[in-house]
Design a protein around this motif. Structure first.
Motif, PDB file in Angstrom:
ATOM      1  N   TYR A 111       0.716  -1.408  -0.238  1.00  0.00           N
ATOM      2  CA  TYR A 111      -0.049   0.090   0.037  1.00  0.00           C
ATOM      3  C   TYR A 111       0.883   1.083   0.070  1.00  0.00           C
ATOM      4  CZ  TYR A 111       1.012  -0.539   4.910  1.00  0.00           C
ATOM      5  OH  TYR A 111       1.592  -0.476   6.174  1.00  0.00           O
ATOM      6  N   VAL A 112       0.411   2.365  -0.287  1.00  0.00           N
ATOM      7  CA  VAL A 112       0.875   3.598  -0.616  1.00  0.00           C
ATOM      8  C   VAL A 112       1.121   4.210   0.970  1.00  0.00           C
ATOM      9  CG1 VAL A 112       0.835   6.089  -1.470  1.00  0.00           C
ATOM     10  CG2 VAL A 112      -0.211   4.309  -2.608  1.00  0.00           C
ATOM     11  N   LEU A 113       2.578   4.740   1.151  1.00  0.00           N
ATOM     12  CA  LEU A 113       2.878   5.373   2.292  1.00  0.00           C
ATOM     13  C   LEU A 113       2.889   6.808   2.164  1.00  0.00           C
ATOM     14  CD1 LEU A 113       5.839   3.328   4.172  1.00  0.00           C
ATOM     15  CD2 LEU A 113       3.309   3.960   4.857  1.00  0.00           C
ATOM     16  N   MET A 114       3.581   7.276   0.779  1.00  0.00           N
ATOM     17  CA  MET A 114       3.784   8.848   0.749  1.00  0.00           C
ATOM     18  C   MET A 114       3.658   9.052  -0.738  1.00  0.00           C
ATOM     19  SD  MET A 114       7.267   9.436   2.948  1.00  0.00           S
ATOM     20  CE  MET A 114       7.481  11.087   2.528  1.00  0.00           C
ATOM     21  N   ASN A 115       3.228  10.284  -0.906  1.00  0.00           N
ATOM     22  CA  ASN A 115       3.021  10.752  -2.528  1.00  0.00           C
ATOM     23  C   ASN A 115       4.269  11.286  -2.769  1.00  0.00           C
ATOM     24  OD1 ASN A 115       0.688   9.209  -2.773  1.00  0.00           O
ATOM     25  ND2 ASN A 115      -0.418  10.914  -2.461  1.00  0.00           N
ATOM     26  N   LEU A 155       6.018 -12.019  10.304  1.00  0.00           N
ATOM     27  CA  LEU A 155       5.557 -10.669   9.159  1.00  0.00           C
ATOM     28  C   LEU A 155       6.940  -9.886   9.028  1.00  0.00           C
ATOM     29  CD1 LEU A 155       1.955 -10.209  10.062  1.00  0.00           C
ATOM     30  CD2 LEU A 155       2.900 -11.365   7.996  1.00  0.00           C
ATOM     31  N   VAL A 156       7.201  -9.514   7.950  1.00  0.00           N
ATOM     32  CA  VAL A 156       8.141  -8.487   7.735  1.00  0.00           C
ATOM     33  C   VAL A 156       7.518  -7.337   6.924  1.00  0.00           C
ATOM     34  CG1 VAL A 156      10.146  -8.054   6.428  1.00  0.00           C
ATOM     35  CG2 VAL A 156       9.666 -10.286   7.529  1.00  0.00           C
ATOM     36  N   TYR A 157       7.896  -6.223   7.386  1.00  0.00           N
ATOM     37  CA  TYR A 157       7.664  -4.814   6.774  1.00  0.00           C
ATOM     38  C   TYR A 157       8.647  -4.209   5.885  1.00  0.00           C
ATOM     39  CZ  TYR A 157       5.216  -0.272   6.791  1.00  0.00           C
ATOM     40  OH  TYR A 157       4.673   1.026   6.747  1.00  0.00           O
ATOM     41  N   ASN A 158       8.533  -3.917   4.762  1.00  0.00           N
ATOM     42  CA  ASN A 158       9.544  -3.453   4.048  1.00  0.00           C
ATOM     43  C   ASN A 158       9.023  -2.224   3.222  1.00  0.00           C
ATOM     44  OD1 ASN A 158      11.528  -5.564   3.916  1.00  0.00           O
ATOM     45  ND2 ASN A 158       9.816  -6.726   3.144  1.00  0.00           N
ATOM     46  N   VAL A 159       9.693  -1.137   3.259  1.00  0.00           N
ATOM     47  CA  VAL A 159       9.464   0.321   2.906  1.00  0.00           C
ATOM     48  C   VAL A 159      10.063   0.311   1.382  1.00  0.00           C
ATOM     49  CG1 VAL A 159       9.855   2.822   2.833  1.00  0.00           C
ATOM     50  CG2 VAL A 159       9.329   1.383   5.028  1.00  0.00           C
ATOM     51  N   ILE A 160       9.497   0.539   0.423  1.00  0.00           N
ATOM     52  CA  ILE A 160       9.866   0.504  -0.881  1.00  0.00           C
ATOM     53  C   ILE A 160       9.802   2.039  -1.568  1.00  0.00           C
ATOM     54  CG2 ILE A 160       9.493  -0.389  -3.227  1.00  0.00           C
ATOM     55  CD1 ILE A 160       7.573  -2.464  -1.811  1.00  0.00           C
ATOM     56  N   GLU A 161      11.139   2.527  -1.437  1.00  0.00           N
ATOM     57  CA  GLU A 161      11.410   3.805  -1.885  1.00  0.00           C
ATOM     58  C   GLU A 161      11.952   3.756  -3.448  1.00  0.00           C
ATOM     59  OE1 GLU A 161      12.955   6.543   1.679  1.00  0.00           O
ATOM     60  OE2 GLU A 161      13.896   4.887   1.441  1.00  0.00           O
ATOM     61  N   PRO A 203       1.509   8.513  -6.256  1.00  0.00           N
ATOM     62  CA  PRO A 203       2.131   7.637  -5.099  1.00  0.00           C
ATOM     63  C   PRO A 203       3.793   7.489  -5.576  1.00  0.00           C
ATOM     64  CG  PRO A 203       0.111   6.458  -5.759  1.00  0.00           C
ATOM     65  CD  PRO A 203       0.718   7.687  -6.669  1.00  0.00           C
ATOM     66  N   LEU A 204       4.632   7.564  -4.232  1.00  0.00           N
ATOM     67  CA  LEU A 204       5.986   7.498  -4.669  1.00  0.00           C
ATOM     68  C   LEU A 204       6.613   6.436  -3.542  1.00  0.00           C
ATOM     69  CD1 LEU A 204       8.074   8.875  -6.468  1.00  0.00           C
ATOM     70  CD2 LEU A 204       8.519  10.423  -4.556  1.00  0.00           C
ATOM     71  N   VAL A 205       6.327   6.118  -2.454  1.00  0.00           N
ATOM     72  CA  VAL A 205       6.871   5.248  -1.405  1.00  0.00           C
ATOM     73  C   VAL A 205       5.790   4.241  -1.118  1.00  0.00           C
ATOM     74  CG1 VAL A 205       7.977   5.091   0.650  1.00  0.00           C
ATOM     75  CG2 VAL A 205       8.373   7.181  -0.678  1.00  0.00           C
ATOM     76  N   TRP A 206       5.924   2.926  -1.147  1.00  0.00           N
ATOM     77  CA  TRP A 206       5.170   1.962  -0.511  1.00  0.00           C
ATOM     78  C   TRP A 206       5.709   1.311   0.501  1.00  0.00           C
ATOM     79  CZ3 TRP A 206       1.192   1.559  -4.114  1.00  0.00           C
ATOM     80  CH2 TRP A 206       1.109   2.278  -5.350  1.00  0.00           C
ATOM     81  N   ALA A 207       4.673   0.475   1.057  1.00  0.00           N
ATOM     82  CA  ALA A 207       4.872  -0.360   2.138  1.00  0.00           C
ATOM     83  C   ALA A 207       4.538  -1.812   1.687  1.00  0.00           C
ATOM     84  CB  ALA A 207       4.633   0.010   3.146  1.00  0.00           C
ATOM     85  N   ASN A 208       5.205  -2.738   2.179  1.00  0.00           N
ATOM     86  CA  ASN A 208       4.949  -4.153   1.754  1.00  0.00           C
ATOM     87  C   ASN A 208       5.049  -4.832   3.142  1.00  0.00           C
ATOM     88  OD1 ASN A 208       6.037  -7.216   1.026  1.00  0.00           O
ATOM     89  ND2 ASN A 208       4.444  -6.523  -0.273  1.00  0.00           N
TER      90      ASN A 208
END
Length: 127
Positions: free
Chosen positions: A9-13, A36-42, A21-26
């Motif tokens: 899902y989107v974290l930041m625009n 569960l692992v939380y990854n930030v996708i920049e 949308p520019l930054v996502w979380a998975n």
């Protein structure tokens, strides 16, 4: 049940295109960690983009005597304006996509909390 979790899902625009949308979380299950692992996708920076980012960031730090710690809208707009000016003054030519990424990292590092900033946009985190 947890093993089937895989949500993005989107974290930041984008700071220069608020609709994009520019930054996502998975969040997904990691079988090696059994958790569960939380990854930030920049957005990734190419080596050339990274060089421009580092140079502009250093020049901004050298020449601007402003505390961006409060992170308000005025500070972000001022920083974006100065980034455009520095890019132009020092002769950098970037595509719109490159510009968007470089400005995202400049804003993130000056006004945000560096690489922790995207996590602060997660609705589950309370300050």
């Amino acid at each position: 049940m947890l093993r089937s979790v895989n949500q993005t899902y989107v974290l930041m625009n984008s700071p220069i295109n608020p609709e994009k949308p520019l930054v996502w979380a998975n969040i997904s299950y990691n079988p090696q960690k059994r958790a569960l692992v939380y990854n930030v996708i920049e957005p990734p920076l190419s080596p050339e983009e990274m060089e421009v980012f580092k140079e502009i960031k250093a020049k901004l730090q050298e020449r601007l005597d402003i505390d961006f710690g409060t992170g308000g809208k005025f500070q972000q707009e001022f920083l974006i304006k100065k980034t455009y000016e520095f890019l132009d003054y020092f002769g950098y030519v970037l595509t719109p996509e490159q510009l968007e990424k470089v400005i995202y990292y400049i804003v993130r590092d000056f006004i945000g909390l560096d690489n922790v900033e995207p996590l602060m946009h997660l609705s589950l985190i309370h300050i």
